[in-house]
Design a protein around this motif. Structure first.
Motif, PDB file in Angstrom:
ATOM      1  N   LEU A   1     -20.189 -33.753   3.410  1.00 28.66           N
ATOM      2  CA  LEU A   1     -19.743 -35.103   3.793  1.00 28.66           C
ATOM      3  C   LEU A   1     -18.234 -35.241   3.711  1.00 28.66           C
ATOM      4  O   LEU A   1     -17.701 -36.344   3.820  1.00 28.66           O
ATOM      5  N   HIS A   2     -17.536 -34.118   3.540  1.00 31.97           N
ATOM      6  CA  HIS A   2     -16.078 -34.091   3.482  1.00 31.97           C
ATOM      7  C   HIS A   2     -15.554 -35.089   2.459  1.00 31.97           C
ATOM      8  O   HIS A   2     -14.720 -35.958   2.762  1.00 31.97           O
ATOM      9  N   GLY A   3     -16.057 -34.940   1.236  1.00 36.97           N
ATOM     10  CA  GLY A   3     -15.593 -35.810   0.159  1.00 36.97           C
ATOM     11  C   GLY A   3     -15.993 -37.258   0.314  1.00 36.97           C
ATOM     12  O   GLY A   3     -15.347 -38.148  -0.248  1.00 36.97           O
ATOM     13  N   GLY A   4     -17.049 -37.516   1.073  1.00 39.87           N
ATOM     14  CA  GLY A   4     -17.520 -38.885   1.292  1.00 39.87           C
ATOM     15  C   GLY A   4     -17.054 -39.500   2.587  1.00 39.87           C
ATOM     16  O   GLY A   4     -17.530 -40.573   2.984  1.00 39.87           O
ATOM     17  N   MET A   5     -16.146 -38.841   3.304  1.00 38.57           N
ATOM     18  CA  MET A   5     -15.589 -39.417   4.517  1.00 38.57           C
ATOM     19  C   MET A   5     -16.645 -39.599   5.601  1.00 38.57           C
ATOM     20  O   MET A   5     -16.548 -40.509   6.438  1.00 38.57           O
ATOM     21  N   LEU A   6     -17.670 -38.742   5.599  1.00 41.15           N
ATOM     22  CA  LEU A   6     -18.713 -38.798   6.621  1.00 41.15           C
ATOM     23  C   LEU A   6     -19.954 -39.550   6.146  1.00 41.15           C
ATOM     24  O   LEU A   6     -20.984 -39.515   6.805  1.00 41.15           O
TER      25      LEU A   6
END
Length: 330
Positions: free
Chosen positions: A216-221
């Motif tokens: 999730l790319h550190g929550g970005m997605l």
């Protein structure tokens, strides 16, 4: 749960990998045990950890939590494909020589320490957490051979390796009849697709299963802009998601991503995981739930079939680099 073979091996693993990095620092032992119970009950059999998890003065704590879970008995160990890593310095303060990297002496020291913390007599997949530019692969493979002969390690994998190191490791292994690397953990997600340039092609060429971390790319997605509007957002002001969103172009892409998924009534986090499951060579993404609810969302991604329309639109929003070497050579 769905299963696949790990790379070119006969080892069957779940298409979701349970990451344990939060066990200890973010999630206490009792909650960690509950998450592992829920994962196993749901059919997740592939658990990933590392000797440095726990961080700081608590390095090794995550392996200890897994070990206390395994010690509860039953058939937990038999049902679990257990992967851990070595490379990072395990001391506190100034590093001592031979207490990190991939020398034969540190491989021997590290595997014995991990086995004690995990409370098991073997590790299914022993992974090199980062490259070691000083230790030759001839020495590394000799050390792994000893562990395989002793029954302490079954397979070897890599993490954060560039494509040329995957090739180098397996070419040297092949010359002496060794199996070589069977998996590669790499940073790979919709927003970070550089692995498609060299790492994924090398892994596929040599029969390694690709295990993406930070899906999730550190929550970005994971619906971060919607959460911002609702009063939430990334859990760390200095995290990769928060930093990336200061770039207007990145923020616009994330907004387009969330708008697309809202149009199709899709959850952002589940979609990001499901997209990775469509990628050639991917065994399964690592999910690191801090709660049982977060684990449930990851499980739903396995059953999510993304339409061609959605896949094409995702490529438009987050285009990959294209095939190698065409993407950079002509």
């Amino acid at each position: 749960m769905k299963y696949t073979q790990l790379g070119r091996t006969g080892l069957q693993v779940s298409r979701i990998v349970l990451g344990t990095m939060n066990f200890g620092p973010q999630t206490d032992e009792t909650a960690s045990h509950a998450i592992m119970d829920a994962a196993l009950d749901a059919g997740i059999n592939f658990f990933d950890t590392a000797n440095v998890y726990g961080w700081g003065e608590n390095k090794g704590r995550t392996e200890e939590i897994i070990g206390s879970w395994l010690a509860r008995g039953g058939d937990r160990r038999d049902k679990t494909v257990l992967a851990t890593k070595l490379n990072g310095h395990m001391g506190v303060g100034d590093p001592w020589p031979n207490h990190h990297k991939l020398s034969a002496v540190n491989i021997r020291r590290s595997v014995e320490a991990s086995l004690r913390r995990l409370g098991t007599d073997y590790i299914d997949v022993y992974q090199f957490h980062h490259v070691d530019r000083l230790t030759p692969f001839e020495e590394i493979w000799q050390a792994i051979d000893v562990l395989i002969t002793q029954g302490k390690v079954l397979y070897a994998g890599s993490s954060n390796f560039p494509g040329y190191k995957i090739a180098q490791a397996n070419e040297i292994a092949a010359r002496t009849g060794r199996v070589g690397l069977v998996s590669e953990q790499c940073l790979y997600n919709l927003a970070e697709r550089r692995a498609e340039m060299e790492v994924v092609p090398a892994a596929r060429e040599y029969g390694l299963g690709v295990i993406p971390w930070s899906p999730l790319h550190g929550g970005m997605l994971g619906g971060i802009l919607r959460k911002e509007r609702e009063g939430g957002g990334s859990r760390s002001k200095g995290g990769i998601a928060a930093q990336s969103l200061t770039d207007p172009a990145v923020r616009a892409r994330v907004q387009a991503y969330e708008d697309l998924l809202a149009k199709h009534d899709l959850d952002p986090g589940e979609t990001a995981l499901a997209w990775l499951l469509t990628r050639p060579g991917v065994t399964g993404p690592i999910v690191g739930p801090r709660t049982a609810e977060q684990l449930d969302a990851a499980l739903r991604a396995v059953e999510l079939d993304l339409s061609d329309e959605v896949l094409t639109a995702l490529d438009d929003i987050f285009p990959g680099p294209g095939p190698s070497p065409e993407a950079f050579a002509w």
